[in-house]
Design a protein around this motif. Structure first.
Motif, short mmCIF file in Angstrom:
data_model
loop_
_atom_site.label_atom_id
_atom_site.label_comp_id
_atom_site.label_asym_id
_atom_site.label_seq_id
_atom_site.Cartn_x
_atom_site.Cartn_y
_atom_site.Cartn_z
N GLU A 177 0.91 -1.67 -0.07
CA GLU A 177 0.29 0.41 -0.04
C GLU A 177 0.33 1.60 -0.25
O GLU A 177 2.17 1.77 -0.05
N ALA A 178 0.34 2.41 -0.77
CA ALA A 178 1.12 3.70 -0.62
C ALA A 178 0.17 4.48 -0.60
O ALA A 178 -0.60 4.40 -1.15
N THR A 179 0.45 5.53 0.26
CA THR A 179 -0.08 6.90 0.55
C THR A 179 0.44 7.55 0.48
O THR A 179 2.39 7.83 0.61
N LEU A 180 0.44 9.50 0.25
CA LEU A 180 0.99 10.76 0.04
C LEU A 180 0.03 11.68 0.04
O LEU A 180 -1.19 11.50 0.55
N ASN A 181 1.34 12.32 1.65
CA ASN A 181 0.97 13.22 2.11
C ASN A 181 1.61 14.33 2.70
O ASN A 181 2.90 14.11 2.79
N ASP A 182 1.17 16.08 1.68
CA ASP A 182 1.97 16.49 1.96
C ASP A 182 3.96 16.22 1.11
O ASP A 182 4.59 16.84 1.62
N GLY A 183 3.33 15.82 0.06
CA GLY A 183 4.65 15.40 -0.45
C GLY A 183 5.43 14.74 0.40
O GLY A 183 6.85 14.53 -0.25
N VAL A 184 5.18 13.47 1.45
CA VAL A 184 5.88 12.41 1.49
C VAL A 184 5.04 11.14 1.26
O VAL A 184 4.31 11.05 1.07
N LEU A 185 6.04 10.31 0.61
CA LEU A 185 5.37 9.07 0.39
C LEU A 185 6.07 7.98 0.62
O LEU A 185 6.81 8.07 1.43
N LEU A 186 4.49 7.66 1.48
CA LEU A 186 4.75 6.30 2.57
C LEU A 186 4.85 4.87 1.97
O LEU A 186 2.89 4.86 2.12
N VAL A 187 5.36 4.10 1.29
CA VAL A 187 4.97 2.58 1.25
C VAL A 187 5.31 1.38 2.11
O VAL A 187 6.54 1.40 2.75
N LYS A 188 3.90 1.00 2.20
CA LYS A 188 4.30 -0.46 2.94
C LYS A 188 4.26 -1.85 3.02
O LYS A 188 3.39 -1.41 1.74
N LEU A 189 5.46 -2.25 3.25
CA LEU A 189 5.46 -3.69 1.77
C LEU A 189 5.46 -4.31 3.35
O LEU A 189 6.82 -4.92 3.79
N PRO A 190 4.27 -4.86 3.01
CA PRO A 190 3.97 -6.23 4.88
C PRO A 190 5.32 -7.68 3.75
O PRO A 190 5.56 -7.60 2.45
N LYS A 191 6.06 -8.19 4.79
CA LYS A 191 6.54 -8.81 4.77
C LYS A 191 5.78 -10.17 3.88
O LYS A 191 4.31 -10.69 4.64
N ALA A 192 6.91 -11.98 3.49
CA ALA A 192 5.97 -12.43 2.86
C ALA A 192 6.00 -13.35 3.59
O ALA A 192 6.90 -13.46 4.67
N GLU A 193 5.33 -14.43 3.94
CA GLU A 193 5.05 -15.83 5.14
C GLU A 193 6.33 -15.64 5.67
O GLU A 193 6.94 -15.96 6.60
N SER A 194 7.42 -15.94 5.14
CA SER A 194 8.93 -16.68 5.18
C SER A 194 9.94 -15.79 5.51
O SER A 194 10.43 -16.41 6.31
N ALA A 195 9.28 -14.63 5.23
CA ALA A 195 9.87 -13.43 5.88
C ALA A 195 10.29 -13.23 7.41
O ALA A 195 10.68 -12.26 7.70
N LYS A 196 8.61 -13.12 8.08
CA LYS A 196 8.04 -12.72 8.82
C LYS A 196 9.30 -13.94 10.33
O LYS A 196 9.48 -14.90 10.31
N PRO A 197 9.62 -12.62 11.17
CA PRO A 197 10.22 -13.42 12.38
C PRO A 197 9.26 -14.80 13.01
O PRO A 197 7.85 -13.94 12.69
N ARG A 198 9.33 -15.36 13.03
CA ARG A 198 8.82 -15.90 14.32
C ARG A 198 9.40 -17.02 15.48
O ARG A 198 10.87 -17.47 15.69
N LYS A 199 9.02 -17.18 16.56
CA LYS A 199 9.48 -17.00 17.71
C LYS A 199 8.94 -19.12 17.69
O LYS A 199 8.39 -19.54 16.94
N ILE A 200 10.55 -19.47 18.06
CA ILE A 200 10.51 -21.01 17.33
C ILE A 200 10.23 -21.15 19.50
O ILE A 200 10.49 -20.68 20.23
N LYS A 201 9.60 -22.75 19.56
CA LYS A 201 9.15 -22.99 20.88
C LYS A 201 10.29 -24.52 21.04
O LYS A 201 10.27 -25.14 20.25
N VAL A 202 10.97 -23.62 22.05
CA VAL A 202 12.32 -24.85 22.10
C VAL A 202 10.81 -26.09 23.03
O VAL A 202 10.58 -25.66 23.99
N SER A 203 11.08 -27.32 22.63
CA SER A 203 10.51 -28.33 23.61
C SER A 203 10.84 -28.73 24.72
O SER A 203 12.49 -29.35 24.12
N GLN A 204 10.58 -29.72 25.41
CA GLN A 204 11.61 -30.14 25.94
C GLN A 204 12.52 -31.46 25.61
O GLN A 204 11.10 -32.34 25.13
N GLY A 205 13.52 -31.60 25.77
CA GLY A 205 13.79 -33.00 25.43
C GLY A 205 13.77 -34.02 26.90
O GLY A 205 13.40 -33.48 27.84
N LYS A 206 13.98 -35.60 26.18
CA LYS A 206 13.51 -36.41 26.92
C LYS A 206 14.68 -36.48 27.37
O LYS A 206 15.78 -36.32 27.30
#
Lengths: 130, 149
Positions: free
Chosen positions: B120-149
């Motif tokens: 998405e892009a918006t233009l306000n007072d001569g300032v352009l802001l482009v919002k680029l949502p990250k692709a699923e693969s690039a999103k930060p992901r919390k990795i849950k560490v499972s308890q080992g046996k």
């Protein structure tokens, strides 16, 4: 001379500002028509109510306040410009009718109309034949 | 206002001002390039930053209307194209012309994968802001560490 630069930047800001932060010098075009001098300045991010224009003793001062759009602690990947207020002064050598100065600001561009005083307008002198 | 015209003509003051400018410009990449005679930065200058799930690109484009701008994201490149007019009417003399005009085409290789459909892009007072949502693969992901046996 028609193309002579009649408006030159004044001395750098001498008095210190009470507001902190970075100040930028906007790029300007200065045009002259028969009736007026027009100053066009790039002031991206400035809203029309945040502009202060002052004309005194032949010195034109333009100031634009820019509200910070984001904090300094962003996680920048690329940073090619800074954000701050705009300030610039000009010594105008033409006679200007200060009471009729008008300005408008839209889309980050400020336009100041400086109408020439009557006596400064070019006048055609008719030469009478004897 | 205070106006000390005499000062600006003193060489030593001019030099000091020039040094101040060089020093302050040095700390911004674009300014450094300009101050040291490098190439002028491309138009429009860009600030790009990352937030959790979104990459933002901001550009200063004073005087441009949304119809003058063409924004696209293709194969990981963000492209900003457009034209800034500057035709002076008849009978006008320029005393100063510092504002750039003409066509521009700026391509930026995006550092991470984005979801091109969600840009998405918006233009306000001569300032352009482009919002680029990250692709699923690039999103930060919390990795849950499972308890080992």
């Amino acid at each position: 001379m028609a193309n002579e630069t009649t408006a030159t930047p004044a001395a750098p800001e001498v008095a210190e500002r009470t507001r902190g932060g970075q100040v930028y010098r906007p790029n300007v075009d200065i045009l002259e028509t028969r009736d007026e001098l027009t100053l066009v300045a790039d002031v991206p991010g400035v809203k029309s109510d945040a502009i202060d224009i002052d004309f005194e003793d032949g010195v034109l001062t333009i100031q634009g306040k820019v509200e910070p759009r984001y904090g300094e602690k962003r996680n920048f990947v690329l940073r090619e410009y800074g954000i701050g207020d705009f300030y610039r002064t000009f010594r105008v050598s033409e006679e200007i009718d200060a009471s009729r100065i008008e300005a408008e600001c839209a889309g980050g561009v400020l336009t100041v109309h400086l109408p020439k005083a009557e006596k400064a307008k070019p006048r055609k002198i008719a030469v009478k034949t004897a | 206002m205070v106006y000390r015209r005499a000062n600006s003509t003193l060489p030593v003051v001019r030099l000091r001002d020039e040094m101040d400018r060089l020093v302050s410009d040095f700390f911004s990449p674009a300014g450094a390039a300009a101050a040291w005679g490098g190439p002028a930065p491309s138009f429009p200058a860009l600030n790009v930053w990352e937030e959790d799930d979104v990459l933002y690109a901001e550009a200063e484009v004073p005087g441009l209307k949304s119809e003058d701008l063409e924004i696209s994201v293709i194969a990981g490149d963000l492209t900003l194209r457009g034209r800034r007019g500057g035709e002076a009417p008849e009978g006008t003399a320029y005393h100063r012309q510092e504002r750039g005009t003409g066509e521009f085409n700026r391509v930026l290789r995006l550092p991470i994968e984005v979801d091109a459909d969600q840009v998405e892009a918006t233009l306000n007072d001569g300032v352009l802001l482009v919002k680029l949502p990250k692709a699923e693969s690039a999103k930060p992901r919390k990795i849950k560490v499972s308890q080992g046996k």
